[in-house]
Design an enzyme around this catalytic site. Structure first.
Site, short mmCIF file in Angstrom:
data_model
loop_
_atom_site.label_atom_id
_atom_site.label_comp_id
_atom_site.label_asym_id
_atom_site.label_seq_id
_atom_site.Cartn_x
_atom_site.Cartn_y
_atom_site.Cartn_z
N PHE A 183 78.32 13.65 103.47
CA PHE A 183 78.23 14.86 102.97
C PHE A 183 76.84 15.35 102.78
O PHE A 183 75.99 14.54 103.15
CB PHE A 183 78.67 14.91 101.42
N CYS A 184 76.27 16.50 102.89
CA CYS A 184 75.25 17.15 102.86
C CYS A 184 75.13 18.51 102.00
O CYS A 184 76.25 18.58 101.26
CB CYS A 184 74.76 17.45 104.39
N THR A 185 74.13 19.41 102.29
CA THR A 185 73.92 20.43 101.28
C THR A 185 75.04 21.26 101.53
O THR A 185 75.75 22.02 100.81
CB THR A 185 72.72 21.28 101.46
#
Length: 265
Positions: A183-185
């Site tokens: 996951f990331c922004t």
């Protein structure tokens, strides 16, 4: 003060040519609509952060989706009291998110993904639907993680996303038998991350569809601790997508200063 400014974050991996022409098209349309923000343009696609009036932003999204390469672009929305960008910047880049790994081409096929509600169910179960242990992997830079991340998430103390491939090899044995949710922004880094991990033989790797921002939209941030760093003057957003500026020491860099030096989304 009412939140009257609409902010969007979006990206689309799609092969593009004649990048100066795309830059000019985006510049003309954003000027017409008085939008501010950043658009990155590369041969692998676009990555954008824009803010303006609701009407102007929606007009831009409608216009963009009428252009064939971007017809299916997914957009994350949030609101603010003021426009969190000083001007409109459009840049031509080698990659819309730099990994320096030329064999990873997201426009040729996306990595497997999980939506927010499936991810939340797996997090609470501690395993996927086949009973395999689930590991959350934060692919962002370390300073972003300091603002907040998922409970129990793993991260590899990255200063730049270009360090990610080497980190995968360093931690390969730790993750090979797990189901990994990267996951990331907003989804762009974790999409490339998942593709790279698939490429090196990890068979149970997924990206979190739409990243943390979409997860906040759809779940209210359950099982997430803290706030999500964003690359504009709001600095971070809480799970309700409300701005929460970072309190910095006088001698320290602000979140915006760090963002100017970092990979985005």
């Amino acid at each position: 003060m009412s939140q009257s400014v609409l902010n969007i974050a979006a990206y689309r991996f799609t092969p593009l040519s004649d990048l100066p022409l795309w830059k000019e098209r985006f510049l003309m349309r954003t000027r017409e609509l008085d939008l501010r923000g950043t658009i990155l343009v590369a041969h692998e696609g676009i990555n954008l952060f824009l803010a303006g009036t609701e009407q102007a932003v929606n007009d831009f999204v409608t216009w963009l989706r009428e252009i064939e390469p971007f017809a299916e672009i997914e957009v994350k929305y949030s609101w603010s009291d003021t426009v969190p960008f000083k001007r409109m910047k459009i840049k031509i880049k080698n990659e819309i998110i730099r990994m320096n790994h030329p064999s990873v081409h997201p426009f040729e096929g996306r990595a497997p993904s999980v939506d927010s509600h499936t991810a939340l169910r797996w997090i609470r179960q501690g395993q996927d639907d086949e009973g395999r242990p689930v590991m959350l992997l934060d692919t962002r830079n370390e300073f972003e993680i300091e603002a907040g991340t998922f409970k129990g998430a793993q991260h590899w103390h990255l200063d730049r996303f270009t360090q990610f491939p080497e980190a995968v090899h360093d931690h390969y044995d730790e993750i090979r038998d797990k189901t990994v949710i990267s996951f990331c922004t907003g989804g762009i880094r974790c999409e490339k991350a998942a593709l790279y991990m698939n490429e090196v033989g990890l068979d149970h790797v997924y990206q979190l569809e739409g990243g943390i921002l979409k997860y906040f939209e759809e779940t209210g941030g359950a099982e997430f601790e803290g706030t999500c760093f964003v690359f504009d003057e709001r600095e971070t957003l809480d799970p309700g997508l409300h701005p929460k500026p970072i309190v910095a020491h006088e001698e320290s860099e602000t979140g915006v200063d760090k963002a100017d030096k970092a990979d985005k989304t």
